[in-house]
Design a protein around this motif. Structure first.
Motif, PDB file in Angstrom:
ATOM      1  N   PHE A 386      73.587 -11.816 -58.820  1.00  0.00           N
ATOM      2  CA  PHE A 386      74.624 -11.137 -59.607  1.00  0.00           C
ATOM      3  C   PHE A 386      74.033  -9.983 -60.398  1.00  0.00           C
ATOM      4  N   SER A 387      74.720  -8.828 -60.375  1.00  0.00           N
ATOM      5  CA  SER A 387      74.307  -7.670 -61.163  1.00  0.00           C
ATOM      6  C   SER A 387      75.475  -7.222 -62.028  1.00  0.00           C
ATOM      7  N   PRO A 388      75.310  -7.228 -63.338  1.00  0.00           N
ATOM      8  CA  PRO A 388      76.384  -6.740 -64.211  1.00  0.00           C
ATOM      9  C   PRO A 388      76.510  -5.228 -64.111  1.00  0.00           C
ATOM     10  N   ASN A 389      77.613  -4.702 -64.583  1.00  0.00           N
ATOM     11  CA  ASN A 389      77.842  -3.264 -64.595  1.00  0.00           C
ATOM     12  C   ASN A 389      76.960  -2.627 -65.663  1.00  0.00           C
ATOM     13  N   PRO A 390      75.999  -1.780 -65.307  1.00  0.00           N
ATOM     14  CA  PRO A 390      75.104  -1.203 -66.312  1.00  0.00           C
ATOM     15  C   PRO A 390      75.844  -0.414 -67.381  1.00  0.00           C
ATOM     16  N   ALA A 391      76.952   0.220 -67.003  1.00  0.00           N
ATOM     17  CA  ALA A 391      77.663   1.091 -67.941  1.00  0.00           C
ATOM     18  C   ALA A 391      78.358   0.316 -69.043  1.00  0.00           C
ATOM     19  N   THR A 392      78.712  -0.928 -68.773  1.00  0.00           N
ATOM     20  CA  THR A 392      79.450  -1.718 -69.776  1.00  0.00           C
ATOM     21  C   THR A 392      78.649  -2.909 -70.283  1.00  0.00           C
ATOM     22  N   LEU A 393      77.357  -2.926 -69.991  1.00  0.00           N
ATOM     23  CA  LEU A 393      76.531  -4.102 -70.287  1.00  0.00           C
ATOM     24  C   LEU A 393      76.525  -4.448 -71.763  1.00  0.00           C
ATOM     25  N   ALA A 394      76.397  -3.442 -72.623  1.00  0.00           N
ATOM     26  CA  ALA A 394      76.268  -3.711 -74.059  1.00  0.00           C
ATOM     27  C   ALA A 394      77.537  -4.312 -74.656  1.00  0.00           C
ATOM     28  N   SER A 395      78.674  -3.998 -74.071  1.00  0.00           N
ATOM     29  CA  SER A 395      79.930  -4.467 -74.651  1.00  0.00           C
ATOM     30  C   SER A 395      80.493  -5.691 -73.941  1.00  0.00           C
ATOM     31  N   ASP A 396      80.085  -5.929 -72.721  1.00  0.00           N
ATOM     32  CA  ASP A 396      80.634  -7.054 -71.952  1.00  0.00           C
ATOM     33  C   ASP A 396      80.126  -8.397 -72.458  1.00  0.00           C
ATOM     34  N   ASP A 397      80.937  -9.418 -72.266  1.00  0.00           N
ATOM     35  CA  ASP A 397      80.489 -10.798 -72.448  1.00  0.00           C
ATOM     36  C   ASP A 397      79.797 -11.185 -71.145  1.00  0.00           C
TER      37      ASP A 397
END
Length: 414
Positions: A386-397
Motif C-alpha cells: 500500500f502507498s498513501p497519496n504523497p500530496a495528502t499524507l500530512a492531512s490524511d488519517d
C-alpha cells in the motif's frame, strides 16, 4: 540426515537458526559454534544501557536450558578454520573436525579498521562484542575526553551514552553529514542538533591524521585541519566488513558478503548463509544488498531452517532497523535508496516526526523519530504493497486510509 546441521556463529542469526530448526520439527543433530566464551547475548544494548552501569551484565538471547533441553550442541570458544566441501566437514582451529549434511554460516561482520598512525595504542577501541563493551566501559570510567571516529549509528549511540555520563565527546565524521549512508538529511540534521544540545561536539568533513600517545596510551587525536583533540579514549566506528573469508577460501561465491539465493543457499547448496554476511537480490528494492540488522538476521535464520527442512519459500521480509541515540528513537522500515520524493510528517521541534520516502507514487521507506506508530503501520503497509497519496499524507488519517484500501483488495484464493 546422519550428520545434521552445523551453524557457524552464535549471534542473533545463529541462535535463531538453531531454534527455528527445532520449531520446524528437525530432529537431527544441531551444532552451534561460537568463538566467544559467553552464552549468546543481545548486541544492541552494548552501545547503550550496558555502558551506563558498571555492573550491567549482557542480556542472554536464550537461557542455558534452551540449548540443553533442545538438544543443541553449543560449542563456545571454538572457531572454524576451513570448510572441506568434498568431505562435508568443518575443520576446527586447534584440531578436530565436525561433519555436516548442511552448514549455516552466520559469521556476521567485524569493525572496519583504520590505517591510522597510533591505531594500536592502548585506549583505541571498537565495539562488536561484550568484551569490547566492557573494555570501553572501563576505559571511559577513567577519562574525561573521548573522540569517536565515525558518525554512523554505533558511533553516535556511544557518543550520546558517554556524553550523558559526563564525558566530553567529539565525533569526527569524514562525510559532510552524520548518518550519510543510513538516514535522510533531515533526520541527520535533527540528530546533530539534539546531540550538540546535549554537549557532543560534531566535526563533519574531517578525518584524523594520527593519534598521539604517552607511555603507550592514547592522549590525543590530530585532525586533518591540524586541530589536536584531547582524548584518553578513541572509539573507531567507521562501519563493518562481512566475515566471508571462510566461504571464499572454500570456493563459495562471495561479493560484499556471501552470495545467496532467495532461500539463503550459497553457490554450494548444502551451505547456507544468513545475517550480516549474506548478500542477496532484495525482492523489495530489486538491488543486491547486505543488511546489518537483528531483524534481517532472525528472519533469514527462520527461512534457512525452512529451506533445510524441505520448503522453497523465498525471502520476502520487509527490512526494518532501529537506533537509540540519546532521547531519540530512530526507526526505519523499507529501503530509501533510489527514492525521488520525501514528505515530512510531524514536528521536529517536538522531537517527533517521520519522513516518508517515495519512488514515483510508490512508498519505499519510512524513517521515524519518536513516532513508533508510524513505524509499526509502515511495516504493515509496505508488506501489503500500500502507498498513501504523497500530496495528502500530512492531512490524511493514514491508518483509516490503509484499512479502507485493505477492504477493497480481492480476497486471496483458498
Amino acid at each position: 540426515m546422519k550428520n545434521g546441521v552445523v551453524i557457524v556463529g552464535a549471534g542473533h542469526a545463529g541462535v535463531q537458526a538453531a531454534a527455528s530448526l527445532r520449531e520446524a520439527g528437525f530432529d537431527g543433530r544441531v551444532t552451534l559454534i561460537g568463538d566467544e566464551n559467553e552464552l549468546p547475548y543481545h548486541k544492541p544494548p552494548l552501545s547503550k544501557a550496558f555502558m551506563k552501569e558498571a555492573d550491567a551484565k549482557p542480556q542472554m538471547l536464550r537461557a542455558e536450558a534452551f540449548y540443553t533441553n533442545g538438544g543443541i550442541d553449543l560449542m563456545l570458544g571454538a572457531s572454524v578454520e576451513r570448510i572441506d566441501l568434498a568431505g562435508r566437514r568443518l575443520d576446527l582451529s586447534g584440531g578436530g573436525h565436525i561433519a555436516f549434511d548442511h552448514a549455516i554460516l552466520a559469521t556476521g561482520s567485524r569493525p572496519r579498521t583504520l590505517a591510522l598512525p597510533g591505531s594500536d595504542l592502548v585506549g583505541v577501541l571498537s565495539l562488536r562484542s561484550v568484551a569490547d563493551a566492557r573494555a570501553i566501559r572501563e576505559a571511559s570510567a577513567g577519562c574525561e575526553d573521548v573522540a569517536v571516529l565515525g558518525g554512523g549509528f554505533i558511533g553516535l549511540e556511544i557518543a550520546a551514552t558517554l556524553a550523558l555520563g559526563g564525558r566530553r565527546v567529539t565525533v569526527v565524521e569524514a562525510q559532510d553529514r552524520l548518518l550519510a549512508r543510513a538516514a535522510a538529511p533531515v533526520i541527520a540534521a535533527h540528530v546533530r542538533t539534539r546531540l550538540e544540545a546535549a554537549g557532543v561536539r560534531l566535526l563533519a568533513n574531517t578525518t584524523i591524521e594520527r593519534l598521539e600517545s604517552r607511555n603507550g596510551h592514547v592522549v590525543a587525536a590530530v585532525t586533518s585541519s591540524g586541530e589536536r583533540l584531547q582524548a584518553g579514549l578513541v572509539l573507531i566506528g567507521v562501519g563493518v566488513v562481512p566475515n566471508s573469508e571462510l566461504a571464499e577460501a572454500a570456493g563459495i561465491a562471495v561479493a560484499n558478503g556471501i552470495r545467496v539465493d532467495p532461500q539463503m543457499r550459497s553457490s554450494q547448496p548444502e551451505i547456507l548463509a544468513i545475517g550480516d554476511n549474506a548478500n542477496y537480490r532484495h525482492w523489495f528494492s530489486g538491488a543486491d544488498v547486505r543488511l546489518e540488522s537483528v531483524q534481517n538476521a532472525t528472519d533469514q535464520a527462520r527461512l534457512a531452517a525452512r529451506t533445510i527442512t524441505g520448503h522453497e519459500d523465498a525471502y520476502r521480509s520487509v527490512p526494518w532497523f532501529w537506533s537509540d541515540i540519546g532521547d531519540m528513537k530512530l526507526q526505519m522500515v523499507g529501503l530509501a535508496a533510489g527514492g525521488d520524493r520525501s514528505v515530512v510528517v510531524g514536528d521536529a521541534a517536538e522531537n517527533r516526526f517521520s519522513v516518508f520516502h517515495f519512488l514515483g507514487d510508490r512508498l519505499i521507506c519510512i524513517e521515524s523519530v519518536n513516532r513508533p506508530a508510524d513505524h509499526m503501520l509502515g511495516r504493515k503497509m509496505l508488506a501489503a504493497g500500500f502507498s498513501p497519496n504523497p500530496a495528502t499524507l500530512a492531512s490524511d488519517d493514514l491508518k483509516a486510509a490503509f484499512a479502507k484500501w485493505q477492504q477493497l483488495q480481492p480476497a486471496e484464493s483458498a
